[in-house]
Scaffold this motif. Structure first.
Motif, mmCIF file in Angstrom:
data_model
loop_
_atom_site.group_PDB
_atom_site.id
_atom_site.type_symbol
_atom_site.label_atom_id
_atom_site.label_comp_id
_atom_site.label_asym_id
_atom_site.label_seq_id
_atom_site.Cartn_x
_atom_site.Cartn_y
_atom_site.Cartn_z
ATOM 1 N N ASP A 26 0.839 -1.185 0.000
ATOM 2 C CA ASP A 26 0.000 0.000 0.000
ATOM 3 C C ASP A 26 0.879 1.242 0.000
ATOM 4 O O ASP A 26 2.093 1.170 -0.146
ATOM 5 C CB ASP A 26 -0.949 -0.006 1.205
ATOM 6 C CG ASP A 26 -0.184 -0.138 2.521
ATOM 7 O OD1 ASP A 26 -0.833 -0.429 3.525
ATOM 8 O OD2 ASP A 26 1.042 0.049 2.532
ATOM 9 N N ALA A 27 0.244 2.389 0.174
ATOM 10 C CA ALA A 27 0.994 3.639 0.100
ATOM 11 C C ALA A 27 2.036 3.751 1.202
ATOM 12 O O ALA A 27 3.057 4.403 1.035
ATOM 13 C CB ALA A 27 0.022 4.825 0.164
ATOM 14 N N ALA A 28 1.789 3.138 2.338
ATOM 15 C CA ALA A 28 2.739 3.221 3.452
ATOM 16 C C ALA A 28 3.816 2.153 3.280
ATOM 17 O O ALA A 28 3.966 1.265 4.112
ATOM 18 C CB ALA A 28 2.011 3.060 4.784
ATOM 19 N N TRP A 29 4.576 2.256 2.190
ATOM 20 C CA TRP A 29 5.587 1.238 1.901
ATOM 21 C C TRP A 29 6.841 1.459 2.732
ATOM 22 O O TRP A 29 7.693 0.584 2.833
ATOM 23 C CB TRP A 29 5.930 1.251 0.418
ATOM 24 C CG TRP A 29 6.496 2.559 -0.048
ATOM 25 C CD1 TRP A 29 5.797 3.633 -0.521
ATOM 26 C CD2 TRP A 29 7.868 2.927 -0.083
ATOM 27 N NE1 TRP A 29 6.640 4.654 -0.827
ATOM 28 C CE2 TRP A 29 7.933 4.247 -0.580
ATOM 29 C CE3 TRP A 29 9.048 2.284 0.262
ATOM 30 C CZ2 TRP A 29 9.122 4.926 -0.745
ATOM 31 C CZ3 TRP A 29 10.247 2.963 0.092
ATOM 32 C CH2 TRP A 29 10.277 4.261 -0.402
ATOM 33 N N ILE A 30 6.985 2.643 3.310
ATOM 34 C CA ILE A 30 8.150 2.921 4.144
ATOM 35 C C ILE A 30 7.912 2.323 5.528
ATOM 36 O O ILE A 30 6.845 2.508 6.110
ATOM 37 C CB ILE A 30 8.383 4.435 4.255
ATOM 38 C CG1 ILE A 30 8.605 5.034 2.872
ATOM 39 C CG2 ILE A 30 9.561 4.746 5.153
ATOM 40 C CD1 ILE A 30 8.733 6.534 2.869
ATOM 41 N N PRO A 31 8.877 1.609 6.093
ATOM 42 C CA PRO A 31 8.695 1.053 7.440
ATOM 43 C C PRO A 31 8.405 2.150 8.454
ATOM 44 O O PRO A 31 8.971 3.248 8.379
ATOM 45 C CB PRO A 31 10.040 0.373 7.735
ATOM 46 C CG PRO A 31 10.657 0.152 6.408
ATOM 47 C CD PRO A 31 10.189 1.261 5.526
ATOM 48 N N PRO A 32 7.521 1.881 9.414
ATOM 49 C CA PRO A 32 7.237 2.909 10.432
ATOM 50 C C PRO A 32 8.489 3.371 11.163
ATOM 51 O O PRO A 32 8.576 4.526 11.577
ATOM 52 C CB PRO A 32 6.258 2.194 11.379
ATOM 53 C CG PRO A 32 5.644 1.111 10.547
ATOM 54 C CD PRO A 32 6.702 0.671 9.589
ATOM 55 N N GLU A 33 9.463 2.473 11.308
ATOM 56 C CA GLU A 33 10.699 2.855 12.017
ATOM 57 C C GLU A 33 11.505 3.893 11.249
ATOM 58 O O GLU A 33 12.389 4.538 11.826
ATOM 59 C CB GLU A 33 11.562 1.601 12.245
ATOM 60 C CG GLU A 33 10.986 0.591 13.210
ATOM 61 C CD GLU A 33 9.921 -0.280 12.568
ATOM 62 O OE1 GLU A 33 9.287 -1.075 13.291
ATOM 63 O OE2 GLU A 33 9.710 -0.179 11.332
ATOM 64 N N ALA A 34 11.217 4.060 9.936
ATOM 65 C CA ALA A 34 11.956 5.041 9.140
ATOM 66 C C ALA A 34 11.335 6.431 9.211
ATOM 67 O O ALA A 34 11.960 7.403 8.777
ATOM 68 C CB ALA A 34 12.025 4.586 7.681
ATOM 69 N N LEU A 35 10.118 6.534 9.743
ATOM 70 C CA LEU A 35 9.452 7.833 9.776
ATOM 71 C C LEU A 35 10.203 8.874 10.601
ATOM 72 O O LEU A 35 10.319 10.024 10.180
ATOM 73 C CB LEU A 35 8.024 7.658 10.291
ATOM 74 C CG LEU A 35 7.124 6.773 9.415
ATOM 75 C CD1 LEU A 35 5.741 6.666 10.017
ATOM 76 C CD2 LEU A 35 7.059 7.301 7.998
ATOM 77 N N PRO A 36 10.737 8.524 11.799
ATOM 78 C CA PRO A 36 11.532 9.528 12.515
ATOM 79 C C PRO A 36 12.757 9.985 11.728
ATOM 80 O O PRO A 36 13.210 11.124 11.896
ATOM 81 C CB PRO A 36 11.931 8.796 13.805
ATOM 82 C CG PRO A 36 10.912 7.724 13.976
ATOM 83 C CD PRO A 36 10.552 7.295 12.592
ATOM 84 N N ILE A 37 13.280 9.114 10.871
ATOM 85 C CA ILE A 37 14.425 9.493 10.042
ATOM 86 C C ILE A 37 14.032 10.617 9.092
ATOM 87 O O ILE A 37 14.736 11.631 8.968
ATOM 88 C CB ILE A 37 14.934 8.269 9.250
ATOM 89 C CG1 ILE A 37 15.330 7.138 10.198
ATOM 90 C CG2 ILE A 37 16.091 8.656 8.348
ATOM 91 C CD1 ILE A 37 16.468 7.467 11.113
ATOM 92 N N LEU A 38 12.881 10.460 8.422
ATOM 93 C CA LEU A 38 12.429 11.492 7.491
ATOM 94 C C LEU A 38 12.057 12.775 8.222
ATOM 95 O O LEU A 38 12.289 13.874 7.724
ATOM 96 C CB LEU A 38 11.240 10.966 6.688
ATOM 97 C CG LEU A 38 11.539 9.796 5.746
ATOM 98 C CD1 LEU A 38 10.267 9.365 5.024
ATOM 99 C CD2 LEU A 38 12.614 10.158 4.750
ATOM 100 N N GLN A 39 11.482 12.641 9.402
ATOM 101 C CA GLN A 39 11.136 13.833 10.183
ATOM 102 C C GLN A 39 12.390 14.599 10.586
ATOM 103 O O GLN A 39 12.449 15.832 10.465
ATOM 104 C CB GLN A 39 10.339 13.413 11.418
ATOM 105 C CG GLN A 39 8.941 12.894 11.101
ATOM 106 C CD GLN A 39 8.245 12.317 12.320
ATOM 107 O OE1 GLN A 39 8.892 11.866 13.261
ATOM 108 N NE2 GLN A 39 6.925 12.304 12.293
#
Length: 496
Positions: A26-39
């Motif tokens: 789905d659209a959330a193909w990035i692992p949740p653990e990578a979200l703080p990295i992008l932030q």
């Protein structure tokens, strides 16, 4: 100019990489653990902040160019005695001789392509044909219309087009910088997970060989095994410990590289990096790539190149315009009146009429256009360079897409092959361990089987990393946004 046809063909070929997904990507193909990295990247990366600042500077320069059409006001007050006027040396508003007074005016460029000015003055004349205390009032309106060079204020219009295009190029470069950094941050995060997994697998190999050394040493003490078989186990323990230290150093350096992208702050490592990397790789290997490629848009680098060509072409038109002579229509209306008591003039005491008009055609040009023509030739070269750079970027982007397609196809196949190798290596180790327990094998055979298992597991981790990197490269090369405008755990969809 559009993207080369090869780029479209490459993207179409990439769509055929999609296989029926094991589970939907789905659209959330990035692992949740990578979200703080992008932030952290969005808020702390200095390169991205600098690109945004240059974008703001470009917008500011474009907005400043519109100041050409802002009206300009002038006021002056003072006095003079004797003949002091120096014609055509208007360093400041000129005052009449033998007079004191004040004057004001307004100059306004019209977007239709004309310059209009209006002014008024009130003077007290010291010597005016026998009059004492004579006041003089003058007022007028003047219009100047360029007919040849700069007709319709083309110079300003093309200069503004160039500034707007440069601002657009700066915005496109800022977007490209953000996307490239997002790709780099996600790749470094995947590398960090891989280094974590490598440390774990290397540590497991150390434990396996240490257990074998203990078992071998015990059998030697019991004299059920020859002593020489201990030496190989001791050597392998040293080698595995050396590999473990090397893997730990690689993990530490991967963290430093990631922290540099995030402004110096490294987030807490995930609880189970190997599992996250594996799940990410499986998602990339089995996901529907075509769905994500539908979100593709022209890359920021391509848009910046297009804008750079537009800016150069606008400046080229401006330079060509500067090689023309100037021809202008000038027209004006004026009023002059005097007053014997020194007040606002309403009588024609010094002239026969109070109102007047003027109209003229004014032509001028340099004796030679050497400088202007040289500037036009230089700008023509700049245009050619910008177009060639745009073509180079188009070819580069097409090549990146083709390479990413090939790498992703290979990585998907490798991921399945190494999984089979790990299963076979684990069974071989179990068989050799059982043979040694039964006294039919040697410790060397077990050591070799352990080494093969370690190699297979590490290659499986490397294949997982390469799958993620190839997937990232394909999305980035195709122009699928990797850095959403707002990154949070509830909405991680790349924006169109």
């Amino acid at each position: 100019m559009r993207l080369p046809i090869i780029a479209i063909a490459v993207m179409a070929a990439c769509w055929h990489l999609a296989t029926p997904p094991v589970y939907a990507l789905d659209a959330a193909w990035i692992p949740p653990e990578a979200l703080p990295i992008l932030q952290a990247l969005r808020s702390n990366n200095p390169q991205l902040a600098a690109a945004r600042a240059r974008e703001a500077a470009g917008r500011g320069r474009a907005e400043a160019g519109e100041g050409f059409y802002q009206p300009r006001a002038m006021m002056a007050a003072g006095g003079s005695r004797g003949p002091v006027a120096a014609p055509e040396s208007t360093l400041s508003p000129r005052l009449a001789g033998d007079a004191a007074g004040m004057q004001a005016g307004l100059l306004m460029p019209l977007r239709a392509g004309a310059m209009i000015g209006a002014g008024v003055s009130q003077r007290y004349l010291f010597d005016a044909d026998g009059f004492e205390d004579l006041g003089q009032t003058t007022a007028g309106v003047r219009l100047e219309v360029p007919l040849l060079r700069d007709r319709g204020f083309r110079l300003q219009r093309w200069r503004q087009e160039s500034l707007d295009a440069e601002a657009g190029a700066a915005a496109a470069r800022a977007f490209a910088t953000g996307e490239s950094l997002a790709r780099e941050a996600l790749a470094n995060f995947a590398g960090w997970l891989y280094a974590n997994a490598d440390v774990r697998e290397t540590g497991n190999s150390v434990k396996r060989v240490e257990r074998l050394l203990e078992e071998t040493a015990g059998r030697v003490e019991l004299q059920t095994m020859a002593e020489y078989q201990v030496y190989g186990a001791r050597m392998e323990v040293a080698f595995r410990q050396e590999e473990l230290r090397q893997a730990q150093a690689a993990l530490e350096n991967a963290g430093h590289a990631l922290a540099a992208l995030l402004g110096g702050a490294l987030p807490e490592p995930p609880a189970d990096g190997p599992a996250i990397l594996r799940a990410w790789a499986v998602r990339c290997a089995t996901g529907d790539v075509s769905r994500l490629l539908e979100r593709a848009a022209p890359r920021g680098e391509w848009n910046a190149a297009v804008k750079a060509v537009q800016a150069a072409e606008a400046l080229g038109r401006m330079r060509d315009e500067e090689t023309r002579g100037s021809l202008s229509l000038v027209a004006g209306l004026g009023y002059q009146g005097e007053s014997e008591d020194g007040g606002i003039g309403s009588d024609n005491l010094l002239a026969d009429r109070q109102a007047g008009a003027e109209i003229a055609i004014v032509w001028s040009r340099p004796l030679h256009f050497d400088a202007e023509r040289a500037a036009a030739r230089a700008q023509a070269a700049e245009i050619a360079a910008a177009r060639d750079e745009q073509r180079r970027i188009g070819l580069q982007l097409a090549a990146e897409q083709a390479q990413a397609c090939a790498l992703l196809a290979a990585a998907r196949e490798r991921l399945g092959l190494v999984d089979q190798a790990v299963v076979s290596a684990r069974r071989a180790l179990e068989a050799e361990t059982e043979r040694m327990r039964l006294g039919e094998g040697r410790s060397r055979n077990v050591l070799d089987a352990q080494k093969d298992l370690t190699t297979a597991e590490r290659r499986a981790n490397l294949a997982a990393l390469d799958t993620v990197l190839a997937f990232l490269d394909l999305l980035h090369a195709a122009g699928v946004p990797l850095l959403p405008p707002e990154v949070d755990h509830g909405d991680v969809r790349p924006t169109d």
